[in-house]
Design a protein around this motif. Structure first.
Motif, PDB file in Angstrom:
ATOM      1  N   TYR A 259      -6.388 -14.605  13.278  1.00 11.01           N
ATOM      2  CA  TYR A 259      -5.948 -15.982  13.594  1.00 11.01           C
ATOM      3  C   TYR A 259      -5.317 -16.615  12.347  1.00 11.01           C
ATOM      4  CZ  TYR A 259      -9.642 -15.447  17.235  1.00 11.01           C
ATOM      5  OH  TYR A 259     -10.455 -14.993  18.246  1.00 11.01           O
TER       6      TYR A 259
ATOM      7  N   ARG B 136     -18.129 -22.163  21.953  1.00 12.14           N
ATOM      8  CA  ARG B 136     -18.275 -22.428  20.501  1.00 12.14           C
ATOM      9  C   ARG B 136     -19.254 -23.590  20.292  1.00 12.14           C
ATOM     10  NH1 ARG B 136     -15.064 -18.473  18.363  1.00 12.14           N
ATOM     11  NH2 ARG B 136     -12.903 -18.475  19.050  1.00 12.14           N
TER      12      ARG B 136
ATOM     13  N   SER C 299      -9.600 -10.159  13.875  1.00 13.50           N
ATOM     14  CA  SER C 299     -10.133 -11.237  14.722  1.00 13.50           C
ATOM     15  C   SER C 299      -9.877 -12.604  14.093  1.00 13.50           C
ATOM     16  CB  SER C 299     -11.612 -10.983  15.024  1.00 13.50           C
ATOM     17  OG  SER C 299     -11.951 -11.738  16.160  1.00 13.50           O
ATOM     18  N   MET C 300     -10.894 -13.327  13.565  1.00  9.84           N
ATOM     19  CA  MET C 300     -10.595 -14.613  12.947  1.00  9.84           C
ATOM     20  C   MET C 300      -9.607 -14.428  11.786  1.00  9.84           C
ATOM     21  SD  MET C 300     -13.126 -17.411  11.123  1.00  9.84           S
ATOM     22  CE  MET C 300     -13.365 -16.447   9.627  1.00  9.84           C
TER      23      MET C 300
ATOM     24  N   PHE D 167     -15.128 -13.171  11.796  1.00  5.41           N
ATOM     25  CA  PHE D 167     -16.242 -14.119  11.830  1.00  5.41           C
ATOM     26  C   PHE D 167     -17.458 -13.483  12.493  1.00  5.41           C
ATOM     27  CE2 PHE D 167     -18.768 -16.996  14.431  1.00  5.41           C
ATOM     28  CZ  PHE D 167     -19.142 -17.952  13.516  1.00  5.41           C
TER      29      PHE D 167
ATOM     30  N   HIS E 293     -15.119  -4.257  18.898  1.00  5.83           N
ATOM     31  CA  HIS E 293     -14.336  -5.329  18.268  1.00  5.83           C
ATOM     32  C   HIS E 293     -14.191  -5.116  16.757  1.00  5.83           C
ATOM     33  CE1 HIS E 293     -12.707  -9.374  18.095  1.00  5.83           C
ATOM     34  NE2 HIS E 293     -13.664  -9.794  17.294  1.00  5.83           N
TER      35      HIS E 293
HETATM   36  C1  MLT Z   1     -14.332 -12.609  15.016  1.00  8.96           C
HETATM   37  O1  MLT Z   1     -14.703 -11.429  15.043  1.00  8.96           O
HETATM   38  O2  MLT Z   1     -13.700 -13.065  14.051  1.00  8.96           O
HETATM   39  C2  MLT Z   1     -14.690 -13.508  16.162  1.00  8.96           C
HETATM   40  O3  MLT Z   1     -15.200 -12.744  17.214  1.00  8.96           O
HETATM   41  C3  MLT Z   1     -13.508 -14.312  16.612  1.00  8.96           C
HETATM   42  C4  MLT Z   1     -13.826 -15.318  17.646  1.00  8.96           C
HETATM   43  O4  MLT Z   1     -14.987 -15.716  17.783  1.00  8.96           O
HETATM   44  O5  MLT Z   1     -12.880 -15.779  18.315  1.00  8.96           O
END
Ligand code: MLT
Length: 265
Positions: free
Chosen positions: A95, A129, A91-92, A26, A240
């Motif tokens: 998730y 957020r 990252s996302m 994200f 990241h």
């Molecule tokens: C991402 O790179 O997907 C975000 O940094 C994830 C997040 O905001 O938790």
């Protein structure tokens, strides 16, 4: 319309090759995986897609959950006739993959989890957020980008790779505000998938940038200790966005993992 069938998907490489499905972070889009596609598509089927609300996928009503993101992922696999795949999420995207591994374990032959974490947001994270949503709605992309870039890219990348900085900035600035806010809410509401880490039965590789300020190496090390047989690669000088910041090192780690005895192939 079935979930996932309206998403923007790029599918290259041999049709009968081991399918690798890449899920971006994200607020990016599938093109962030171009360095991996270029390195892997000769031997593997490389599938990447834009998560709903981002890139060229529809924004729709802007209301998403991790569950709807997993529905979309399964829809992408079904629409392409992909039974078992190696999932790779950053990252996302991680998730989404963690929840998919929990909910749909039979769809995976392997997992690559880059710069991500299994736990959910704490209250501080949720408030951050909410703040990002408020700012995006009131003031657009610019303040978000200004705060975000130094957090996602390592000092080395920012100093020596202006083209990566530009690519990342352009990706973020091109996103729909409504889509971004929908993703932020979905991330804020996600569940903690840590309790199921020790039930991941497929070969797993964790990749993390040495200078990742959002999901630092200590987080990946902790997860690696809980996933049976997991391997971990810490990528020097990367933040990241390891796959963009240090594509050669990440591609090497992926190739070794995919070809390793007992690996997903
Ligand atoms: C991402 O790179 O997907 C975000 O940094 C994830 C997040 O905001 O938790």
């Amino acid at each position: 319309m079935s979930p996932g069938t309206d998403l923007h998907v790029v599918d290259t490489g041999p049709e009968d090759g081991l399918p690798l499905v890449f899920i971006h972070g994200f607020p990016f889009h599938q093109a962030m995986w171009e360095p991996q596609r270029a390195a892997l598509e000769e031997r593997y089927r490389v599938v990447s897609y834009d998560v709903r609300g981002l890139g060229a996928s529809p924004v729709g009503d802007g209301q998403y959950t991790m569950e709807s993101f997993v529905d979309d992922l399964v829809g992408v696999l079904d629409a392409r006739g992909l039974g078992e795949v190696v999932g790779c999420g950053l990252s996302m995207g991680g998730y989404i993959l963690f929840r998919a591994l929990e909910r749909e374990p039979t769809r995976f032959k392997g997992a690559v989890l880059c710069d991500t974490r299994s736990d959910a947001d704490d209250d501080e994270g949720r408030l951050a957020r909410a703040d990002a949503i408020r700012s995006l709605k009131a003031r657009g992309h610019a303040p978000f980008v200004e705060r975000f870039l130094p957090r996602v890219l390592s000092p080395t990348t920012r100093r020596t790779r202006p083209e990566v900085v530009e690519t990342v900035q352009a990706m973020v600035e091109g996103q729909s505000i409504l889509g971004m806010c929908g993703c932020l809410l979905a991330m804020a509401a996600r569940t903690d998938t840590t309790p199921s880490l020790d039930r991941i039965k497929v070969p797993t590789l964790l990749v993390v940038g040495e200078d990742d300020a959002i999901t630092p190496p200590s987080v990946s090390r902790r997860m690696a200790g809980r996933i049976p047989g997991a391997r971990i690669e810490v990528i020097p000088d990367a933040g990241h966005l390891t796959n963009l910041e240090a594509p050669d090192a990440v591609n090497r780690a992926l190739e070794e993992f995919l070809a390793a005895p007992g690996g997903p192939a």
